[in-house]
Design a protein around this motif. Structure first.
Motif, PDB file in Angstrom:
ATOM      1  N   TYR A   1      14.370 -10.079  32.820  1.00 11.14           N
ATOM      2  CA  TYR A   1      14.292  -8.720  33.351  1.00 11.14           C
ATOM      3  C   TYR A   1      13.167  -7.911  32.681  1.00 11.14           C
ATOM      4  CZ  TYR A   1      18.863 -10.384  34.720  1.00 11.14           C
ATOM      5  OH  TYR A   1      19.885 -11.155  35.233  1.00 11.14           O
ATOM      6  N   TYR A   2      12.274  -8.604  31.998  1.00 15.67           N
ATOM      7  CA  TYR A   2      11.194  -7.922  31.286  1.00 15.67           C
ATOM      8  C   TYR A   2      10.044  -7.611  32.236  1.00 15.67           C
ATOM      9  CZ  TYR A   2       7.648  -6.943  27.721  1.00 15.67           C
ATOM     10  OH  TYR A   2       6.680  -6.357  26.949  1.00 15.67           O
ATOM     11  N   ALA A   3       9.655  -6.343  32.285  1.00 15.67           N
ATOM     12  CA  ALA A   3       8.555  -5.905  33.154  1.00 15.67           C
ATOM     13  C   ALA A   3       7.230  -6.057  32.421  1.00 15.67           C
ATOM     14  CB  ALA A   3       8.769  -4.461  33.598  1.00 15.67           C
ATOM     15  N   GLY A   4       6.890  -7.302  32.123  1.00 21.50           N
ATOM     16  CA  GLY A   4       5.648  -7.543  31.416  1.00 21.50           C
ATOM     17  C   GLY A   4       4.431  -7.070  32.186  1.00 21.50           C
ATOM     18  N   GLY A   5       4.539  -6.995  33.501  1.00 21.24           N
ATOM     19  CA  GLY A   5       3.413  -6.559  34.314  1.00 21.24           C
ATOM     20  C   GLY A   5       2.987  -5.129  34.075  1.00 21.24           C
ATOM     21  N   SER A   6       3.849  -4.330  33.470  1.00 22.46           N
ATOM     22  CA  SER A   6       3.482  -2.940  33.192  1.00 22.46           C
ATOM     23  C   SER A   6       2.704  -2.798  31.887  1.00 22.46           C
ATOM     24  CB  SER A   6       4.741  -2.063  33.123  1.00 22.46           C
ATOM     25  OG  SER A   6       5.539  -2.427  32.003  1.00 22.46           O
ATOM     26  N   ARG A   7       2.764  -3.806  31.055  1.00 21.84           N
ATOM     27  CA  ARG A   7       2.158  -3.692  29.727  1.00 21.84           C
ATOM     28  C   ARG A   7       0.624  -3.747  29.737  1.00 21.84           C
ATOM     29  NH1 ARG A   7       3.485  -2.113  25.157  1.00 21.84           N
ATOM     30  NH2 ARG A   7       2.883  -3.987  24.029  1.00 21.84           N
ATOM     31  N   PRO A   8      -0.033  -4.639  30.475  1.00 20.96           N
ATOM     32  CA  PRO A   8      -1.492  -4.651  30.451  1.00 20.96           C
ATOM     33  C   PRO A   8      -2.111  -3.326  30.873  1.00 20.96           C
ATOM     34  CG  PRO A   8      -0.670  -6.684  31.400  1.00 20.96           C
ATOM     35  CD  PRO A   8       0.514  -5.769  31.259  1.00 20.96           C
ATOM     36  N   GLY A   9      -1.532  -2.674  31.858  1.00 21.28           N
ATOM     37  CA  GLY A   9      -2.073  -1.393  32.293  1.00 21.28           C
ATOM     38  C   GLY A   9      -1.964  -0.329  31.220  1.00 21.28           C
ATOM     39  N   ALA A  10      -0.821  -0.303  30.521  1.00 18.82           N
ATOM     40  CA  ALA A  10      -0.650   0.658  29.433  1.00 18.82           C
ATOM     41  C   ALA A  10      -1.686   0.408  28.336  1.00 18.82           C
ATOM     42  CB  ALA A  10       0.760   0.553  28.862  1.00 18.82           C
ATOM     43  N   LYS A  11      -1.895  -0.862  28.006  1.00 18.77           N
ATOM     44  CA  LYS A  11      -2.878  -1.182  26.973  1.00 18.77           C
ATOM     45  C   LYS A  11      -4.292  -0.846  27.432  1.00 18.77           C
ATOM     46  CE  LYS A  11      -0.060  -4.957  25.136  1.00 18.77           C
ATOM     47  NZ  LYS A  11       0.052  -6.426  24.955  1.00 18.77           N
ATOM     48  N   ASN A  12      -4.560  -1.040  28.712  1.00 19.17           N
ATOM     49  CA  ASN A  12      -5.877  -0.709  29.250  1.00 19.17           C
ATOM     50  C   ASN A  12      -6.146   0.786  29.137  1.00 19.17           C
ATOM     51  OD1 ASN A  12      -8.356  -1.096  30.725  1.00 19.17           O
ATOM     52  ND2 ASN A  12      -7.305  -0.312  32.520  1.00 19.17           N
ATOM     53  N   LEU A  13      -5.138   1.593  29.485  1.00 20.00           N
ATOM     54  CA  LEU A  13      -5.296   3.036  29.386  1.00 20.00           C
ATOM     55  C   LEU A  13      -5.514   3.458  27.937  1.00 20.00           C
ATOM     56  CD1 LEU A  13      -5.250   5.842  30.617  1.00 20.00           C
ATOM     57  CD2 LEU A  13      -2.747   5.765  30.602  1.00 20.00           C
ATOM     58  N   LEU A  14      -4.765   2.877  27.029  1.00 22.35           N
ATOM     59  CA  LEU A  14      -4.950   3.179  25.613  1.00 22.35           C
ATOM     60  C   LEU A  14      -6.337   2.748  25.133  1.00 22.35           C
ATOM     61  CD1 LEU A  14      -1.418   2.061  24.459  1.00 22.35           C
ATOM     62  CD2 LEU A  14      -2.343   4.360  24.101  1.00 22.35           C
ATOM     63  N   ALA A  15      -6.772   1.578  25.560  1.00 24.51           N
ATOM     64  CA  ALA A  15      -8.092   1.088  25.139  1.00 24.51           C
ATOM     65  C   ALA A  15      -9.197   2.002  25.649  1.00 24.51           C
ATOM     66  CB  ALA A  15      -8.299  -0.340  25.649  1.00 24.51           C
ATOM     67  N   ARG A  16      -9.067   2.474  26.859  1.00 26.12           N
ATOM     68  CA  ARG A  16     -10.073   3.385  27.401  1.00 26.12           C
ATOM     69  C   ARG A  16     -10.114   4.680  26.600  1.00 26.12           C
ATOM     70  NH1 ARG A  16      -9.256   4.809  33.308  1.00 26.12           N
ATOM     71  NH2 ARG A  16     -11.022   6.123  32.744  1.00 26.12           N
TER      72      ARG A  16
ATOM     73  N   LEU B   1      -9.308   5.003  23.505  1.00 25.84           N
ATOM     74  CA  LEU B   1      -9.802   4.721  22.163  1.00 25.84           C
ATOM     75  C   LEU B   1     -11.293   4.404  22.124  1.00 25.84           C
ATOM     76  CD1 LEU B   1      -6.842   2.596  20.785  1.00 25.84           C
ATOM     77  CD2 LEU B   1      -7.430   4.939  20.157  1.00 25.84           C
ATOM     78  N   GLU B   2     -11.909   4.218  23.296  1.00 29.32           N
ATOM     79  CA  GLU B   2     -13.354   3.989  23.315  1.00 29.32           C
ATOM     80  C   GLU B   2     -14.108   5.137  22.646  1.00 29.32           C
ATOM     81  OE1 GLU B   2     -13.611   1.447  27.498  1.00 29.32           O
ATOM     82  OE2 GLU B   2     -14.427   3.484  27.379  1.00 29.32           O
TER      83      GLU B   2
END
Length: 564
Positions: free
Chosen positions: A419-434, A436-437
């Protein structure tokens, strides 16, 4: 429009349908002159002489609700259909601000959503003139300068309101954190995003009317919140799902500069602006508008008639236009959305965004938990059934996925990976990475993972954290699903305190619970659960092993926001 529920309506959940009257003023205040209370009659109610506040435009009367002064249904702007918001005209006497203001009309809802038990909703009068906000405060003294927390609701740019959920209880959060809480309604769907710019300069910003409403609300906060004891120089905006997209869009909106100072984007955000083509986006929006006119049997030289079409006809034509425009453009679907045109909304963060602290996060299951699938027995499975379930879901990847899940979530049961929504995690990290640029302040990540103790255990669903953020577990309708037990109440204190601390200082840490900033080298996430802790949540390999959930790409169901 056919039968639908919240999760079917263009990827949204709440449709507020009562009392839709196109073109009728949404004013809900009765005007009257102040009256002195009879000196011979002792006060028998805290609201015999309720609180009043003097604003730039006039005087409002609110309510005393326990320790809190509540002012509901405050009109912050006025607007014609498809026109920009204008300041509210000054008024004489005292207006009542004691009941909710009307919400924006939305597509009709005809069935009950599957999340109603755990995320109960309420419905209210809808009116196109929906520029209303609500304020809760503990003191009316301007000099105290309390932090201000402005809530932007979910539902994408299609539906929702500031009061649609019992969880949106600003009074509880204001009392708990000694902060000023504001929640906002604004124009949605075809009223808030229809691009009529091809039909005359008077419609130059029609595709942003909903966004300009939000900016107007923040301008109202800047100009008036001191009268409620708030600090206009310390404003946090926060939102979930589609609301998460709205608060992130404010970082892309030059007109919003200086109107807020912290951002929390919850289960929603924007990660696509950078790679979009403004010309193509504008063409798509204008195609929707052209198809809307066609479905109403109107031509471009009859554009003014669009202002008087009853809303029910307008939204039906708009829904048909979304389908036919998508077909013309070769797209699988289209939605009511706010594009980046590099004029009003930029593809990149505004230069000043580098001074805005940011929280980005999601919940454990989002749209794929036990709320919507499974038989409610996952906590009862014996080892044999666990193995069978994992094998059925992951085949030869079963052991690798189980190992990665145990590494990332040592406190969870291994079957929870189903039941883990792993698909939501890359987007969150992408937003954080942007973010932090280029930033001069920290960014923070979280995952809300607490399981609701009902129906065998419901994993953290899309919206699960909201009652905790608002410190609203005492609300009777919320208590049904959360149980009101000690674990829930303790977690509520931790979550709400983190949001309050972030609003106050830009740092969500609290005594006994340090929340470390996120970096790409050290991807710290505050995992909120029965045991909450900040950990380096390294789940990239786990996410890469998990199969994509069916239907991914349409965004989380409730908010219509792009997956984060």
């Amino acid at each position: 429009m056919g039968t639908m529920n919240r999760r079917q309506m263009l990827g949204t959940t709440t449709a507020l349908v009562g009392g839709v009257v196109a073109g009728v003023s949404g004013e809900v205040f009765g005007q009257e002159k102040p009256k002195a209370a009879p000196s011979s009659s002792p006060a028998t109610s805290p609201n015999l002489n309720p609180p009043v506040v003097q604003l730039k435009g006039g005087t409002l009367r609110g309510l005393r609700e326990g320790k809190t002064s509540s002012f509901l249904g405050i009109r912050y702007a006025e607007a014609e259909r498809f026109g920009p918001p204008r300041p509210v005209q000054a008024w004489p006497g005292i207006k009542n601000a004691q009941v909710w203001g009307p919400v924006c009309p939305s597509p009709e809802q005809t069935s009950v959503s599957s999340d109603e038990l755990v995320f109960p909703h309420r419905y209210f009068i809808a009116n196109e003139h929906s520029q209303y906000l609500n304020v809760w405060t503990q003191t009316m003294t301007p000099a105290v300068k309390k932090p201000v927390m402005v809530w932007m609701h979910g539902g994408g740019f299609t539906n929702g309101s500031s009061m649609e959920s019992y969880a949106y209880d600003g009074r509880s959060l204001s009392e708990f954190g000694d902060v000023v809480v504001v929640s906002v309604n604004h124009r949605l769907n075809i009223l808030g995003t229809l691009d009529l710019s091809a039909y005359g300069p008077q419609f130059a910003n029609s595709r942003y009317t909903g966004t300009t409403d939000l900016v107007a609300a923040l301008e109202w906060v800047r100009d008036n919140i001191a009268s409620f004891g708030g600090d206009p120089g310390n404003v946090m905006i926060f939102g979930q799902s589609g609301g998460g997209g709205k608060v992130v869009r404010m970082l892309h909106t030059p007109d919003a500069q200086g109107l807020f100072h912290k951002v929390a984007a919850q289960s929603g955000g924007n990660n696509t602006y950078r790679t979009t083509d403004p010309a193509a986006s504008i063409k798509a929006q204008q195609t929707i508008a052209a198809h809307t006119l066609k479905h109403l049997n109107l031509t471009g030289d009859q554009i003014d008639k669009l202002k008087t079409v009853p809303y029910s006809q307008l939204i039906a034509a708009g829904a048909a236009a979304l389908r036919s425009a998508a077909q013309e453009l070769g797209r699988p679907s289209m939605n009511w959305e706010v594009i980046a045109d590099d004029r009003y909304v930029m593809r990149e963060f505004c230069d000043w965004a580098d001074s805005i602290p940011l929280i980005v996060g999601s919940v454990f299951s989002e749209m794929q938990g036990t709320l919507t699938r499974g038989d409610g027995r996952k906590n009862e499975w014996a080892q044999k059934e666990i193995d069978e379930q994992l094998a059925s879901a992951y085949a030869e990847k079963k052991d690798a996925i189980a190992a990665e899940f145990r590494q990332a979530f040592p406190r969870k049961k291994v079957q929870d990976v189903l039941y883990y929504a792993g698909g939501s995690r890359p987007g969150a990290k992408n937003l954080l990475a942007r973010k932090l640029e280029r930033t001069r302040v920290p960014a923070y990540n979280y995952l809300f993972a607490w399981e609701y103790p009902i129906n065998g255990g419901i994993t953290a669903f899309h919206c699960a954290e909201l009652a905790f953020c608002f410190h609203a577990l005492g609300v009777p309708q919320i208590r049904t699903a959360t149980g009101g037990g000690a674990a829930a109440m303790a977690l509520q204190d931790k979550v709400a305190q983190a949001w309050v601390n972030f609003a106050r200082t830009g740092n969500p840490s609290q005594p006994g619970l340090e929340w470390k900033p996120y970096t790409t080298a050290n991807p710290q996430a505050m995992v909120f659960d029965t045991v909450s802790e900040s950990v380096p949540l390294r789940d990239d390999k786990l996410v890469s092993l998990l199969p994509a959930p069916a239907g991914r790409g349409g965004g989380p169901g409730r908010g219509g926001a792009a997956p984060i």
